[in-house]
Write an enzyme that holds these catalytic residues in place. Structure first.
Site, PDB file in Angstrom:
ATOM      1  N   PHE A   1      -3.918   8.532   7.789  1.00 51.27           N
ATOM      2  CA  PHE A   1      -3.920   7.206   7.211  1.00 51.27           C
ATOM      3  C   PHE A   1      -4.541   7.269   5.820  1.00 51.27           C
ATOM      4  O   PHE A   1      -5.127   8.277   5.417  1.00 51.27           O
ATOM      5  CB  PHE A   1      -4.616   6.211   8.137  1.00 51.27           C
ATOM      6  CG  PHE A   1      -3.733   5.810   9.287  1.00 51.27           C
ATOM      7  CD1 PHE A   1      -2.891   4.718   9.171  1.00 51.27           C
ATOM      8  CD2 PHE A   1      -3.708   6.548  10.458  1.00 51.27           C
ATOM      9  CE1 PHE A   1      -2.042   4.347  10.209  1.00 51.27           C
ATOM     10  CE2 PHE A   1      -2.872   6.191  11.508  1.00 51.27           C
ATOM     11  CZ  PHE A   1      -2.034   5.093  11.378  1.00 51.27           C
TER      12      PHE A   1
ATOM     13  N   ASN B   1      -8.665   3.841  -1.765  1.00 52.31           N
ATOM     14  CA  ASN B   1      -9.342   4.735  -0.820  1.00 52.31           C
ATOM     15  C   ASN B   1      -8.647   6.075  -0.626  1.00 52.31           C
ATOM     16  O   ASN B   1      -9.297   7.068  -0.293  1.00 52.31           O
ATOM     17  CB  ASN B   1      -9.525   4.043   0.525  1.00 52.31           C
ATOM     18  CG  ASN B   1     -10.606   2.982   0.472  1.00 52.31           C
ATOM     19  OD1 ASN B   1     -11.545   3.080  -0.305  1.00 52.31           O
ATOM     20  ND2 ASN B   1     -10.465   1.946   1.291  1.00 52.31           N
TER      21      ASN B   1
ATOM     22  N   ASN C   1      -7.095   6.282   4.167  1.00 48.93           N
ATOM     23  CA  ASN C   1      -8.482   6.657   3.895  1.00 48.93           C
ATOM     24  C   ASN C   1      -8.749   8.142   4.082  1.00 48.93           C
ATOM     25  O   ASN C   1      -9.808   8.633   3.665  1.00 48.93           O
ATOM     26  CB  ASN C   1      -9.428   5.859   4.799  1.00 48.93           C
ATOM     27  CG  ASN C   1      -9.436   4.378   4.463  1.00 48.93           C
ATOM     28  OD1 ASN C   1      -8.695   3.919   3.602  1.00 48.93           O
ATOM     29  ND2 ASN C   1     -10.269   3.630   5.146  1.00 48.93           N
TER      30      ASN C   1
ATOM     31  N   ASP D   1      -0.798   2.865  -5.269  1.00 48.91           N
ATOM     32  CA  ASP D   1      -0.781   1.449  -5.608  1.00 48.91           C
ATOM     33  C   ASP D   1      -2.045   1.116  -6.387  1.00 48.91           C
ATOM     34  O   ASP D   1      -3.077   1.777  -6.239  1.00 48.91           O
ATOM     35  CB  ASP D   1      -0.687   0.606  -4.335  1.00 48.91           C
ATOM     36  CG  ASP D   1      -1.887   0.793  -3.416  1.00 48.91           C
ATOM     37  OD1 ASP D   1      -2.067   1.930  -2.926  1.00 48.91           O
ATOM     38  OD2 ASP D   1      -2.647  -0.162  -3.215  1.00 48.91           O
TER      39      ASP D   1
ATOM     40  N   HIS E   1       0.825  -1.211   0.000  1.00 49.13           N
ATOM     41  CA  HIS E   1       0.000   0.000   0.000  1.00 49.13           C
ATOM     42  C   HIS E   1       0.860   1.262   0.000  1.00 49.13           C
ATOM     43  O   HIS E   1       0.380   2.339  -0.356  1.00 49.13           O
ATOM     44  CB  HIS E   1      -0.893  -0.019   1.242  1.00 49.13           C
ATOM     45  CG  HIS E   1      -2.315   0.362   0.978  1.00 49.13           C
ATOM     46  ND1 HIS E   1      -2.869   0.483  -0.281  1.00 49.13           N
ATOM     47  CD2 HIS E   1      -3.330   0.643   1.850  1.00 49.13           C
ATOM     48  CE1 HIS E   1      -4.143   0.816  -0.169  1.00 49.13           C
ATOM     49  NE2 HIS E   1      -4.442   0.931   1.099  1.00 49.13           N
TER      50      HIS E   1
END
Length: 206
Positions: free
Chosen positions: A68, A116, A70, A95, A19
């Site tokens: 983070f 996200n 999201n 990614d 990620h």
């Protein structure tokens, strides 16, 4: 001025996960420039200057969100607004589960495809016209949860391809910043580092 944001999760436990491949590219760009990072409210940033042939030099702000994944838009959009930059001056490094590991794609706009971090940036920007550089990480093996897969670490056998993918992605981001999306697409779209398939032997080989 251009803004290049590498998507990822903060914390050492995420540093070498799939990620965070966008962070690896951002780190490579900073390393090439010998840049120094500074921590702001929601992002680590550094300024670099890129030089090209036949074009003016370009100042670039490199961004690693410290939210983070999201909540990536919470880090990226305030910086874009602070510098009064339009969306087309932003490149998101992300990614991509739907591309095989080793494949690069540049896109000027489009749906988030379930990524996200990009989803949140598009939501806060109110537009799908967010330029992005997609780095393929492949779908997980059958039976493995995609959420677990993206947070898994790179395997030793993947390291040489990963290093080349990061190098080429940094070159592609540099080309975008200096020469624009169309030139970067012409040079780097379709870059595929997967090993070539071995053709079966023909009857004449026997």
């Amino acid at each position: 001025m251009r803004l290049i944001a590498g998507l990822g999760n903060p914390g050492l436990q995420y540093a070498q996960t799939r990620h965070n491949v966008g962070w690896l590219v951002i780190d490579e760009l900073a390393r090439r420039a010998g840049a120094t990072w500074r921590l702001q409210e929601h992002a680590a940033t550094c300024e670099i200057r890129l030089e090209g042939t036949g074009v003016p030099g370009q100042k670039v702000l490199l961004v690693k969100p410290q939210t983070f994944m999201n909540s990536s838009g919470k880090a990226v959009l305030p910086l874009l607004n602070f510098y009064k930059l339009p969306l087309e001056a932003l490149l998101v490094l992300q990614d991509d589960l739907d591309s095989p590991f080793g494949l690069l794609k540049l896109r000027p706009s489009g749906r988030h495809g379930g990524q996200n971090g990009l989803r949140d940036i598009q939501r806060l920007a109110g537009s799908e016209a967010v330029p992005r550089l997609k780095l393929g990480i492949s779908r997980p093996p059958p039976g493995r949860d995609p959420a677990d897969w993206v947070l898994s670490r790179w395997q030793p056998a993947e390291q040489s391809t990963l290093a080349e993918l990061v190098r080429l992605a940094a070159d592609a981001a540099t080309t975008w910043a200096l020469y624009g999306m169309a030139e970067a697409q012409a040079q780097f779209n379709g870059t595929d580092l997967r090993p070539a398939a071995v053709a079966p032997p023909s009857p004449s080989d026997f």
